[in-house]
Design a protein around this motif. Structure first.
Motif: not given
Length: 62
Positions: A39-62
């Motif tokens: 609900t808070s875009i600023a709270a989701a800031d951890h995606y910047r340093s956790r690219t593995d989590h970001a890739l999971q959102l896109l279903d592009l895990e490495t």
């Protein structure tokens, strides 16, 4: 919201289609973050340093 979270006003991208493309990428990021339940875009800031989590959102895990 894009300016506060992504510092859009401070961006040095100013020519051609690049500003519109960057706004599109920022909107995409905000949409993905909301889609997974943040609900808070600023709270989701951890995606910047956790690219593995970001890739999971896109279903592009490495």
């Amino acid at each position: 919201m894009r300016d506060v979270t992504f510092a859009e006003d401070a961006s040095r991208v100013r020519t051609g289609n690049a500003p519109r493309a960057m706004a599109t990428f920022r909107n995409l990021a905000i949409g993905l973050i909301r889609q997974v339940g943040w609900t808070s875009i600023a709270a989701a800031d951890h995606y910047r340093s956790r690219t593995d989590h970001a890739l999971q959102l896109l279903d592009l895990e490495t």
